[in-house]
Design an enzyme around this catalytic site. Structure first.
Site, mmCIF file in Angstrom:
data_model
loop_
_atom_site.group_PDB
_atom_site.id
_atom_site.type_symbol
_atom_site.label_atom_id
_atom_site.label_comp_id
_atom_site.label_asym_id
_atom_site.label_seq_id
_atom_site.Cartn_x
_atom_site.Cartn_y
_atom_site.Cartn_z
ATOM 1 N N SER A 121 39.750 -19.111 -22.822
ATOM 2 C CA SER A 121 40.146 -18.633 -24.145
ATOM 3 C C SER A 121 38.949 -18.003 -24.824
ATOM 4 C CB SER A 121 40.687 -19.770 -25.002
ATOM 5 O OG SER A 121 39.615 -20.583 -25.409
ATOM 6 N N ALA A 135 36.392 -16.612 -32.154
ATOM 7 C CA ALA A 135 35.495 -15.710 -32.866
ATOM 8 C C ALA A 135 34.054 -15.968 -32.468
ATOM 9 C CB ALA A 135 35.657 -15.895 -34.369
ATOM 10 N N VAL A 193 35.335 -19.511 -23.775
ATOM 11 C CA VAL A 193 35.486 -20.705 -22.953
ATOM 12 C C VAL A 193 35.937 -20.281 -21.567
ATOM 13 C CG1 VAL A 193 36.696 -22.895 -22.690
ATOM 14 C CG2 VAL A 193 36.029 -22.114 -24.957
ATOM 15 N N ASP A 219 37.875 -29.512 -37.252
ATOM 16 C CA ASP A 219 38.855 -28.485 -36.881
ATOM 17 C C ASP A 219 39.983 -29.125 -36.080
ATOM 18 O OD1 ASP A 219 40.025 -26.019 -36.600
ATOM 19 O OD2 ASP A 219 38.767 -25.378 -34.937
#
Lengths: 258, 372
Positions: free
Chosen positions: A22, A25, A29, A160
């Site tokens: 993935s 910003a 990964v 997060d």
């Protein structure tokens, strides 16, 4: 753009087959079968923070170094506290690289077993399977709530929490992505953590959000008031929940001046 | 949702709308007249700017503008500026469809003095009043000038620092400052260095920063989608006071051994603050999967900020940056007229008793009826 970043990465870790998992910003990964220094087999995850061309090189180097090192330290502390998260394999703060062991499984529909995918997958089958799926859903949410409770009892805040930042493996919940994590003993910060999760559930699983949030909080409560009861877990739980009420009412932080 | 009829309120026999906009939320007094043709605004069917007049209240170096003095400036000038704007546009009061004014956010006293002018004119000419959110004014003007369709908006000015995305009839705030605004941070540092306030403190810092070479390391305070700037200001103020205060301490760059100059401080401050802004903008873009950025607000006219944003966007697929020049970036009356007229055309007006100004008026409180 990814090609240019991959070329930079190839200079840091030459000749390793990598697959992009993935891209956010801040970081990319990737997954690989290669261990950086030992003859070990298995799947490893690389989190790479590429240099940002818009930043002054000095600022860029400093940010990459401190964030990468900070995240790796956080992961190491999680392991010491016995909180389920990927194991750290190696870290290169100047290069912006973190290697870790891979967690999670592949669901029967081919998706990674994040809580988000699992909930979506189970929702689809729930009409046919009925009660069994209900309990599976509940268990997944409660396990996740318990891991968050453990994290908060160690005065750590994820920063997060979303349903894609939790992976399930063999029925146990793991937390991932500590890019925004911090240390805090304040009930306020923990409440904001829970609030962020609540909102994330609401936007990604809107139909059953109330049920899921209820289970997540139930798992959170059981852990803090059960396993941690002897070290003041109950008191901390009620403090955090009280703050959560405030945060819910307040929503965003600030009223604006012109 | 079906698009609403924007021509429902056109005056009989006319093929256009005309609005007067009054802005005075901070130290700029701006008046503008805008003309909208019938139908939805498109690149082929654009709004026409008939006049855009501005007068700025400028204080001596080392001083900021105080609400009371700024309000007095606005009261002194408002009639002259309105007359000039109408004369430039070649429009009489009776030709207008509505009077638009800034209802907030902003400084209380300057807002008050301008809204009194708006109320007076509305009653003289028997026109409806439209209260406009200052931030929405910036966003709508930026969209109209640049043609950006659905961008992530970075709104940076003396009083605001927000990253905004449109969704579901509202401009939603994704990230914002937790303490002071970026323009405020720059202006206050300009005061510390006694940089002139003419034409604008931020502009003078930008010019000095162009001559800066050495980076002084400053704190970097991004918190998720939000940022904090008061600590950075406190830090760099401290450095400047050591250098230029009674101590006269000499700082040198570690690599070259050269002395740190005020220009270097301006350069370092800009580089640090703008990196933070670009970072949270990138985060918002990744979050909502957008590839357009629109920069609005006074600080948006800074060329270095525009350049850094362009560098960030270049790395994104089909990315583009939209920015406007100082006529529209810096507070002006035309943006109030434009956003107000959009609201008027979708049926939003303020009764006289609902024209009270407010210092606090969040961007996401406005119901954006004119977009789908």
């Amino acid at each position: 753009m990814t090609d240019a970043i991959l070329a930079q990465l190839d200079r840091l870790v030459p000749n390793i087959p990598l697959q992009v998992v993935s891209q956010g910003a801040e970081a990319l990964v990737l997954s690989t079968q290669t261990h950086p220094y030992a003859q070990k087999s298995g799947t490893f995850i690389i989190k790479y923070r590429p240099p940002k061309p818009y930043r002054h090189p000095k600022i860029d180097a400093q940010i990459t170094r401190s964030r990468t090192a900070g995240e790796a330290k956080f992961m190491a502390k999680l392991r010491r506290a016995g909180i389920r998260a990927p194991n750290l394999v190696s870290v290169d703060p100047n290069g912006g690289l973190i290697w870790m062991e891979s967690v999670g499984e592949i669901l029967p529909n081919g998706a990674v077993s994040s809580l988000k995918n699992l909930l979506w997958y189970l929702e689809q089958g729930s009409e046919a399977a009925g009660l069994l799926v209900q309990s599976q859903l509940e268990l997944a949410c409660r396990h996740t709530g318990a891991v968050i409770a453990k994290l908060h009892m160690n005065d750590m805040v994820h920063g997060d929490l979303t349903t894609s930042n939790m992976l399930l493996q063999e029925g146990e919940a793991y937390l991932i992505d500590f890019g925004l994590s911090s240390y805090s003993a304040l009930a306020e910060d923990k409440a904001v953590d829970l609030y962020v999760l609540e909102r994330a559930v609401l936007s990604t699983h809107s139909v059953h959000a109330e049920k899921y949030n209820g289970w997540l909080l139930a798992g959170y409560k059981d852990e803090q008031c059960g396993a941690y009861a002897s070290v003041g877990g109950k008191k901390k739980y009620s403090e955090t929940l009280k703050k959560l009420e405030d945060v819910r009412l307040r929503g965003r932080k600030r009223s604006m001046l012109g | 949702m079906a698009p609403i009829d924007l021509d429902k309120y056109v005056r009989p026999g006319k093929d256009h709308f005309l609005a007067l906009g009054l802005e005075g939320s901070a130290n700029k007094l701006g008046v503008g007249v805008i003309k909208h043709p019938l139908g939805e605004l498109t690149p082929e069917n654009r709004a026409l700017i008939l006049s855009n007049v501005r007068d700025t209240y400028i204080t001596p170096p080392g001083e900021g503008f105080l609400p009371r003095d700024t309000a007095r400036h606005h009261r002194n000038w408002v009639v002259r500026i309105i007359k000039r704007a109408l004369a430039d546009a070649g429009v009489a009061g009776a030709d207008l469809d509505c009077i638009c004014f800034t209802q907030g956010p902003g400084m209380g006293a300057p807002l008050q003095s301008v809204v009194i002018a708006a109320r007076t004119l509305a009653q003289l000419w028997e026109l409806p009043l439209v209260g406009v959110n200052h931030c929405v004014g910036h966003i709508e003007m930026g969209r109209e000038i640049t043609g950006a369709e659905n961008p992530i908006v970075l709104y940076v000015s003396g009083g605001n620092t927000q990253v905004i995305a449109y969704s579901n009839q509202r401009y939603r705030i994704f990230g914002e400052t937790l303490d002071i605004a970026i323009g405020n941070c720059l202006d206050r540092f300009a005061r510390t260095l006694k940089i002139p306030n003419e034409p604008a403190p931020g502009y003078n810092i930008e010019q000095m920063a162009k001559r800066g070479k050495h980076l002084v390391q400053l704190p970097y305070t991004v918190k998720g989608m939000d940022l904090s700037m008061s600590g950075i200001l406190g830090y760099i103020d401290g450095v400047a006071k050591e250098m230029f205060g009674p101590q006269q301490k000499k700082l040198v760059d570690k690599e070259t051994g050269e002395e740190i100059t005020p220009e270097d401080l301006c350069f370092s401050l800009q580089e640090t603050l703008f990196s933070m802004l670009v970072e949270i903008t990138e985060r918002a873009m990744a979050h909502v999967e957008s590839n357009q950025v629109l920069i609005v607000g006074g600080v948006g006219s800074n060329e270095r900020l525009q350049e850094m944003m362009a560098l960030m966007v270049k790395d994104r697929k089909n990315g583009s940056v939209y920015s406007t020049d100082e006529r529209f970036c810096i507070d002006n009356g035309i943006m109030i007229a434009h956003a107000g007229l959009l609201a008027y055309r979708s049926g939003q007006t303020n009764a006289l008793e609902d024209t009270v100004c407010t210092q606090r008026f969040r961007t996401d409180e406005v119901f954006v009826e004119w977009r789908d």
